[in-house]
Design a protein around this motif. Structure first.
Motif, PDB file in Angstrom:
ATOM      1  N   HIS A  11     -36.230  31.705 -22.264  1.00 33.23           N
ATOM      2  CA  HIS A  11     -35.362  30.886 -22.029  1.00 33.23           C
ATOM      3  C   HIS A  11     -34.864  30.632 -20.646  1.00 33.23           C
ATOM      4  O   HIS A  11     -34.170  29.671 -20.149  1.00 33.23           O
ATOM      5  N   SER A  12     -35.287  31.745 -19.785  1.00 38.68           N
ATOM      6  CA  SER A  12     -34.670  31.677 -18.214  1.00 38.68           C
ATOM      7  C   SER A  12     -35.544  30.684 -17.577  1.00 38.68           C
ATOM      8  O   SER A  12     -36.816  30.980 -17.445  1.00 38.68           O
ATOM      9  N   LEU A  58      -8.492  31.868  -9.998  1.00 36.74           N
ATOM     10  CA  LEU A  58      -9.658  31.396 -10.244  1.00 36.74           C
ATOM     11  C   LEU A  58     -10.589  32.643 -11.072  1.00 36.74           C
ATOM     12  O   LEU A  58     -10.497  33.877 -10.747  1.00 36.74           O
ATOM     13  N   VAL A  59     -11.357  32.378 -12.178  1.00 34.57           N
ATOM     14  CA  VAL A  59     -11.905  33.178 -13.052  1.00 34.57           C
ATOM     15  C   VAL A  59     -13.504  32.671 -12.917  1.00 34.57           C
ATOM     16  O   VAL A  59     -13.997  31.694 -12.985  1.00 34.57           O
ATOM     17  N   VAL A  60     -14.195  33.853 -12.901  1.00 34.51           N
ATOM     18  CA  VAL A  60     -15.756  33.941 -12.764  1.00 34.51           C
ATOM     19  C   VAL A  60     -16.171  34.069 -14.239  1.00 34.51           C
ATOM     20  O   VAL A  60     -15.921  35.424 -14.730  1.00 34.51           O
ATOM     21  N   ILE A  61     -17.051  33.423 -14.877  1.00 35.86           N
ATOM     22  CA  ILE A  61     -17.484  33.851 -16.240  1.00 35.86           C
ATOM     23  C   ILE A  61     -19.011  33.982 -16.058  1.00 35.86           C
ATOM     24  O   ILE A  61     -19.764  33.017 -15.604  1.00 35.86           O
ATOM     25  N   SER A  62     -19.498  35.070 -16.471  1.00 31.26           N
ATOM     26  CA  SER A  62     -20.571  35.504 -16.069  1.00 31.26           C
ATOM     27  C   SER A  62     -21.297  36.741 -16.952  1.00 31.26           C
ATOM     28  O   SER A  62     -20.407  37.516 -17.506  1.00 31.26           O
ATOM     29  N   GLY A  63     -22.625  36.950 -16.932  1.00 30.39           N
ATOM     30  CA  GLY A  63     -23.093  37.885 -17.999  1.00 30.39           C
ATOM     31  C   GLY A  63     -24.473  37.395 -18.637  1.00 30.39           C
ATOM     32  O   GLY A  63     -24.996  36.436 -18.587  1.00 30.39           O
ATOM     33  N   PRO A  64     -24.982  38.302 -19.314  1.00 31.13           N
ATOM     34  CA  PRO A  64     -26.131  37.782 -20.158  1.00 31.13           C
ATOM     35  C   PRO A  64     -26.188  36.844 -21.048  1.00 31.13           C
ATOM     36  O   PRO A  64     -25.616  37.122 -22.027  1.00 31.13           O
ATOM     37  N   GLY A  81     -27.078  43.953 -17.466  1.00 31.36           N
ATOM     38  CA  GLY A  81     -27.237  43.234 -18.795  1.00 31.36           C
ATOM     39  C   GLY A  81     -27.800  41.627 -18.448  1.00 31.36           C
ATOM     40  O   GLY A  81     -28.602  41.192 -19.082  1.00 31.36           O
ATOM     41  N   ASP A  82     -27.288  41.092 -17.358  1.00 29.73           N
ATOM     42  CA  ASP A  82     -27.740  39.533 -17.013  1.00 29.73           C
ATOM     43  C   ASP A  82     -29.075  39.736 -16.427  1.00 29.73           C
ATOM     44  O   ASP A  82     -30.037  38.877 -16.680  1.00 29.73           O
ATOM     45  N   LEU A  83     -29.558  41.101 -15.797  1.00 35.52           N
ATOM     46  CA  LEU A  83     -30.762  40.970 -15.195  1.00 35.52           C
ATOM     47  C   LEU A  83     -31.869  41.180 -16.339  1.00 35.52           C
ATOM     48  O   LEU A  83     -32.935  40.640 -16.294  1.00 35.52           O
ATOM     49  N   ILE A  84     -31.604  41.907 -17.481  1.00 37.31           N
ATOM     50  CA  ILE A  84     -32.596  42.002 -18.547  1.00 37.31           C
ATOM     51  C   ILE A  84     -32.583  40.950 -19.437  1.00 37.31           C
ATOM     52  O   ILE A  84     -33.964  40.269 -19.467  1.00 37.31           O
ATOM     53  N   VAL A  85     -31.777  39.993 -19.563  1.00 36.27           N
ATOM     54  CA  VAL A  85     -31.819  38.674 -20.340  1.00 36.27           C
ATOM     55  C   VAL A  85     -32.537  37.789 -19.455  1.00 36.27           C
ATOM     56  O   VAL A  85     -33.224  36.841 -19.998  1.00 36.27           O
ATOM     57  N   THR A  86     -32.385  37.627 -18.144  1.00 35.71           N
ATOM     58  CA  THR A  86     -32.910  36.712 -17.287  1.00 35.71           C
ATOM     59  C   THR A  86     -34.323  37.137 -16.902  1.00 35.71           C
ATOM     60  O   THR A  86     -35.037  36.214 -16.645  1.00 35.71           O
ATOM     61  N   GLY A  87     -34.591  38.437 -16.891  1.00 34.62           N
ATOM     62  CA  GLY A  87     -35.715  38.794 -16.355  1.00 34.62           C
ATOM     63  C   GLY A  87     -37.097  38.974 -17.464  1.00 34.62           C
ATOM     64  O   GLY A  87     -37.984  39.518 -17.158  1.00 34.62           O
ATOM     65  N   VAL A 125     -19.537  40.989  -9.666  1.00 32.61           N
ATOM     66  CA  VAL A 125     -19.951  39.862 -10.488  1.00 32.61           C
ATOM     67  C   VAL A 125     -20.694  38.748 -10.060  1.00 32.61           C
ATOM     68  O   VAL A 125     -21.835  38.493 -10.717  1.00 32.61           O
ATOM     69  N   GLU A 126     -20.413  38.339  -9.066  1.00 25.80           N
ATOM     70  CA  GLU A 126     -20.867  37.099  -8.677  1.00 25.80           C
ATOM     71  C   GLU A 126     -22.184  37.289  -7.847  1.00 25.80           C
ATOM     72  O   GLU A 126     -23.288  36.681  -7.923  1.00 25.80           O
ATOM     73  N   MET A 127     -22.373  38.440  -7.160  1.00 25.99           N
ATOM     74  CA  MET A 127     -23.417  38.796  -6.449  1.00 25.99           C
ATOM     75  C   MET A 127     -24.772  39.240  -7.455  1.00 25.99           C
ATOM     76  O   MET A 127     -25.709  39.092  -7.331  1.00 25.99           O
ATOM     77  N   GLY A 128     -24.058  40.016  -8.524  1.00 23.55           N
ATOM     78  CA  GLY A 128     -25.050  40.340  -9.659  1.00 23.55           C
ATOM     79  C   GLY A 128     -25.685  39.124 -10.307  1.00 23.55           C
ATOM     80  O   GLY A 128     -27.030  39.062 -10.675  1.00 23.55           O
ATOM     81  N   ALA A 129     -24.810  38.140 -10.574  1.00 29.22           N
ATOM     82  CA  ALA A 129     -25.169  36.804 -11.251  1.00 29.22           C
ATOM     83  C   ALA A 129     -26.275  36.094 -10.426  1.00 29.22           C
ATOM     84  O   ALA A 129     -27.108  35.578 -10.910  1.00 29.22           O
ATOM     85  N   ALA A 130     -26.034  36.049  -8.981  1.00 37.44           N
ATOM     86  CA  ALA A 130     -26.876  35.350  -8.189  1.00 37.44           C
ATOM     87  C   ALA A 130     -28.194  36.005  -8.009  1.00 37.44           C
ATOM     88  O   ALA A 130     -29.220  35.534  -7.956  1.00 37.44           O
ATOM     89  N   LEU A 131     -28.316  37.435  -7.566  1.00 39.13           N
ATOM     90  CA  LEU A 131     -29.297  37.997  -7.182  1.00 39.13           C
ATOM     91  C   LEU A 131     -30.262  38.299  -8.289  1.00 39.13           C
ATOM     92  O   LEU A 131     -31.579  38.312  -8.233  1.00 39.13           O
ATOM     93  N   LYS A 132     -29.866  38.535  -9.475  1.00 38.67           N
ATOM     94  CA  LYS A 132     -30.735  38.598 -10.727  1.00 38.67           C
ATOM     95  C   LYS A 132     -31.707  37.476 -11.060  1.00 38.67           C
ATOM     96  O   LYS A 132     -32.829  37.555 -11.385  1.00 38.67           O
ATOM     97  N   ASN A 133     -31.258  36.159 -10.481  1.00 38.07           N
ATOM     98  CA  ASN A 133     -32.179  35.094 -10.439  1.00 38.07           C
ATOM     99  C   ASN A 133     -33.510  35.205  -9.751  1.00 38.07           C
ATOM    100  O   ASN A 133     -34.522  34.538 -10.135  1.00 38.07           O
TER     101      ASN A 133
END
Length: 344
Positions: free
Chosen positions: A258-259, A136-142, A248-254, A189-197
């Protein structure tokens, strides 16, 4: 040529399916709506999510799940977090009926399941036993779908406890504008992806209120500290949070229009009600439900998350934005780094 099933025809699922088709793979994009499947097949466009972006005509679109996943070497879930369980429950019987067929499962969702507080990989593992898969692979990032559609250079993480599975996904996706790095810290990776939202909603709200760059930088930086604090408490590698799935994900989403999380916060800052914001968005705002989950997790684990708590109060307790900002600024002075993070 590999057969790949992409489950979910929103903006991100559509763009990832199209990218894989451009890369020469045999791709089936599944939608639960027969009408949407017909429209996408006829027009080669997903106008609701992507405007006039043209899909590769070789991309195959279907509302039949068995057609989409049958004999696929990879099944990629790209549905909203709170729909992952129901879609996995539909996939599971097909895999159980053919135990020799062991596809790699992957997901590109960013959130925590409401009610269970589970990460998406945990939800999938709970429904589809690992012995039925090749990892099982998680694809995540900015990443924003709109930018990937125009071939903007994008770098993401492929995270898995199986390095072989992560490398397989990495190879399928990489091209001259889309690059993946492997990582084995799935939890981080999953916690960073979820919490930055959640933090992105706050960043948008500051913009809507008219605050400047100093304030936004303060929120994103201290928001990252909160994300790291909770992630490390749960067992994540702190280095993950200074990587693509953290800062990285926090910068692009915050920072981006587009976010959808940033846009939701911006509208709240301009005085709209949450009900109106969600009704007019047209897409799921993951940070709203995640804020509630994070609030519960932080209390359960005894982790101080004042910014996330403030955003929760705005979303679920109708606390005035300016009041929660004032409350944050009047907190007792503290060191920038707490001892637990410093020693890791």
């Amino acid at each position: 040529m590999s057969k790949i099933a992409v489950l979910g025809a929103g903006s991100w699922g559509t763009v990832l399916a199209n990218l894989l088709t451009d890369n020469g793979q045999n791709v089936y994009l599944w939608t639960h709506s027969a009408d949407q499947a017909q429209t996408l097949t006829t027009t080669h466009m997903n106008e609701h999510y992507l405007g006039d972006f043209k899909l590769n005509p070789d991309l195959q679109i279907t509302a039949n799940l068995e057609t989409a996943i049958g004999d696929a070497s990879v099944i990629l879930f790209v549905v909203p977090t709170n729909a992952v369980r129901s879609v996995a429950e539909q996939v599971q019987p097909f895999l159980a009926a053919q135990p020799s067929w062991r596809p790699i499962l992957a997901h590109a969702a960013k959130g925590l399941e409401k009610g269970t507080e589970l990460r998406v990989s945990q939800v999938i593992d709970e429904v589809i036993k690992p012995e039925l898969t090749s990892g099982l692979v998680v694809i995540s990032g900015p990443s924003h779908a709109e930018d990937v559609a125009t071939h903007d250079i994008t770098t993401l993480t492929a995270a898995s406890t199986s390095l072989a599975a992560a490398k397989s996904i990495q190879k399928l996706f990489m091209n001259d504008y889309f690059r993946l790095y492997t990582n084995q810290d799935v939890l981080g990776v999953e916690m960073g992806a979820a919490l930055k939202n959640v933090i992105a909603i706050g960043a948008g709200a500051l913009h809507g209120l008219g605050y400047g760059d100093n304030t936004k930088a303060a929120l994103l930086t201290r928001g990252l500290a909160e994300i790291t604090r909770l992630g490390v408490k749960m067992g994540a590698d702190p280095l993950t949070f200074i990587g693509l799935s953290g800062v990285g994900d926090l910068i692009v989403t915050g920072t981006s229009v587009h976010s959808r999380n940033w846009r939701a916060g911006n509208a709240l800052g301009q005085g709209e009600t949450l009900a109106n914001v969600l009704a007019n968005m047209g897409m799921v705002v993951e940070g709203v439900s995640t804020a509630k989950v994070v609030h519960g997790l932080a209390a359960e684990l005894g982790v101080e998350m004042p910014i996330s708590d403030a955003i929760y109060r705005v979303l679920y307790e109708d606390a005035p934005l300016k009041q929660v900002i004032a409350d944050l600024m009047k907190r007792d002075g503290k060191p920038e780094f707490d001892f637990e993070i410093e020693t890791l």
